[in-house]
Design an enzyme around this catalytic site. Structure first.
Site, PDB file in Angstrom:
ATOM      1  N   LYS A 195      37.063 -33.664 -45.517  1.00  0.00           N
ATOM      2  CA  LYS A 195      36.289 -34.466 -46.083  1.00  0.00           C
ATOM      3  C   LYS A 195      34.970 -34.085 -46.143  1.00  0.00           C
ATOM      4  CE  LYS A 195      37.232 -37.499 -41.862  1.00  0.00           C
ATOM      5  NZ  LYS A 195      37.522 -38.152 -40.661  1.00  0.00           N
ATOM      6  N   ASP A 237      31.085 -44.747 -40.956  1.00  0.00           N
ATOM      7  CA  ASP A 237      32.504 -44.578 -40.254  1.00  0.00           C
ATOM      8  C   ASP A 237      32.788 -46.132 -39.814  1.00  0.00           C
ATOM      9  OD1 ASP A 237      34.997 -42.866 -39.915  1.00  0.00           O
ATOM     10  OD2 ASP A 237      33.613 -41.771 -38.308  1.00  0.00           O
ATOM     11  N   GLN A 270      32.441 -36.650 -35.678  1.00  0.00           N
ATOM     12  CA  GLN A 270      34.315 -36.449 -35.531  1.00  0.00           C
ATOM     13  C   GLN A 270      34.176 -37.048 -34.389  1.00  0.00           C
ATOM     14  OE1 GLN A 270      36.899 -36.344 -38.302  1.00  0.00           O
ATOM     15  NE2 GLN A 270      38.332 -36.485 -37.057  1.00  0.00           N
TER      16      GLN A 270
HETATM   17  N1  GUN Z   1      38.950 -38.979 -35.345  1.00  0.00           N
HETATM   18  C1  GUN Z   1      39.932 -39.113 -35.696  1.00  0.00           C
HETATM   19  N2  GUN Z   1      40.100 -40.803 -36.703  1.00  0.00           N
HETATM   20  C2  GUN Z   1      38.893 -40.157 -36.888  1.00  0.00           C
HETATM   21  C3  GUN Z   1      37.473 -41.181 -38.313  1.00  0.00           C
HETATM   22  O1  GUN Z   1      37.994 -42.237 -39.277  1.00  0.00           O
HETATM   23  N3  GUN Z   1      36.213 -40.822 -37.596  1.00  0.00           N
HETATM   24  C4  GUN Z   1      35.812 -40.064 -36.706  1.00  0.00           C
HETATM   25  N4  GUN Z   1      34.585 -39.921 -37.009  1.00  0.00           N
HETATM   26  N5  GUN Z   1      36.370 -39.331 -36.303  1.00  0.00           N
HETATM   27  C5  GUN Z   1      38.332 -38.933 -36.085  1.00  0.00           C
END
Ligand code: GUN
Length: 318
Positions: A54, A121, A98
């Site tokens: 990311k 998110d 995350q």
């Molecule tokens: N963990 C698994 N998928 C995601 C996501 O789309 N965003 C975040 N912040 N954590 C995750």
């Protein structure tokens, strides 16, 4: 039938190029560089890989990209303090924590501490509520990715029957909302759903997001169905090699489906691309610059309007 693969990697590349173009436009017209902060708590290998991807892709698209790697025993108060700092930092437009977080941290307290305008998110209850109400909102990236991928192979979704397997806050629930808004009849299924194979056999589109390796079998599928596989599971093959598999038995399903997403290379790359798109959206809407992204309106705005918007931006910055 031999299904056509929906190439999420190539489609994500196109979306990232569009995002990079928007970032260049924001910089040229408004002197704004969107900023994304990604926070990882602990050393989970898969999460570390996601976070690095990311941050790297954000940088490649021209963002200011920051990574915060915190030890697994970090205190909740310390994490909340970091979020407060990022909320107050005018150079940061998107904050991503995350998941999963370690057990001693209250996930909801953390997610609710993020300024909803920076919640790229789309997990904050403010954005969840706005999405449910059909109001403009930052929506979660994976559901946006799934809808985008479906739209690359069907132009009109209205009236289609969709089964979404999995009801998580990250994928299943928001995806059901988005598909419903697009005119689909959505059945929200889960592992406990009775007659899941029969239910899937009636669907025009099956989205598997249950976190169960190769759950969906070929004989669960109607010929010609579109299959979107959100799962990423580690499995050991017959010679002991670890490999990534989705929630769909790919080879079997490919014999029935018209289109199918592979794992890896399907939904995953699109999810990251939508994180970048959401960050640009956050940067634009936080500053009231949405006119900038409308190609029809752009040329009619005199530079004085641009100056005004720049002034708004600076006001918000102080
Ligand atoms: N963990 C698994 N998928 C995601 C996501 O789309 N965003 C975040 N912040 N954590 C995750």
């Amino acid at each position: 039938m031999n299904a056509i693969r929906i190439d999420g990697k190539a489609i994500a590349e196109l979306l990232r190029a569009r995002v990079a173009h928007d970032v260049a436009l924001l910089q040229a017209e408004c002197n704004v560089t969107p900023g994304l902060a990604v926070v990882l708590v602990g050393e989970d290998l898969a999460s570390s890989v996601y976070v690095k991807t990311k941050a790297r892709q954000a940088q490649a698209a021209g963002f200011k990209s920051q990574q915060f790697l915190l030890p697994s025993n970090v205190g909740e108060a310390e994490l909340l303090e970091l979020i407060e700092e990022l909320n107050a930092d005018v150079s940061i437009d998107g904050i991503l924590i995350q998941l999963p977080l370690p057990g001693h941290v209250d996930r909801w307290r953390v997610l609710e501490a993020i300024n909803p305008a920076k919640d790229v998110d789309g997990f904050h209850p403010y954005n969840v509520g706005r999405l449910a109400a059909g109001r403009p909102a930052l929506a979660p990236c994976t559901p946006l990715a799934v809808v985008h991928l479906i739209k690359t192979v069907v132009t009109d979704l209205s009236g289609l029957d969709v089964v979404v397997i999995g009801r998580s806050n990250i994928v299943g629930k928001p995806l059901a909302l988005l598909l419903g808004d697009a005119g689909c009849t959505v059945t929200g299924a889960q592992l406990q759903t009775r007659n899941l194979p029969d239910l899937c056999r009636k669907a025009d589109i099956v989205v598997a997001a249950a976190g169960w390796a190769e759950l969906v079998r070929g004989d669960w599928l109607k010929p010609g169905v579109i299959v979107i596989d959100v799962g990423i599971n580690r499995a050991i093959d017959s010679v002991g090699t670890v490999k990534l598999v989705g929630d769909v038995a790919f080879t079997e399903a490919s014999k029935r489906a018209s289109y199918i997403t592979p794992v890896p290379g399907g939904v995953g790359p699109m999810t990251v691309a939508y994180l970048l798109a959401n960050t640009v959206n956050a940067a634009v809407s936080r500053r009231g610059l949405s006119w900038l992204m409308n190609p029809d309106a752009r040329h009619v705005w005199p530079s004085s309007v641009r100056e005004k918007n720049r002034a708004v931006d600076l006001q918000q910055a102080t």
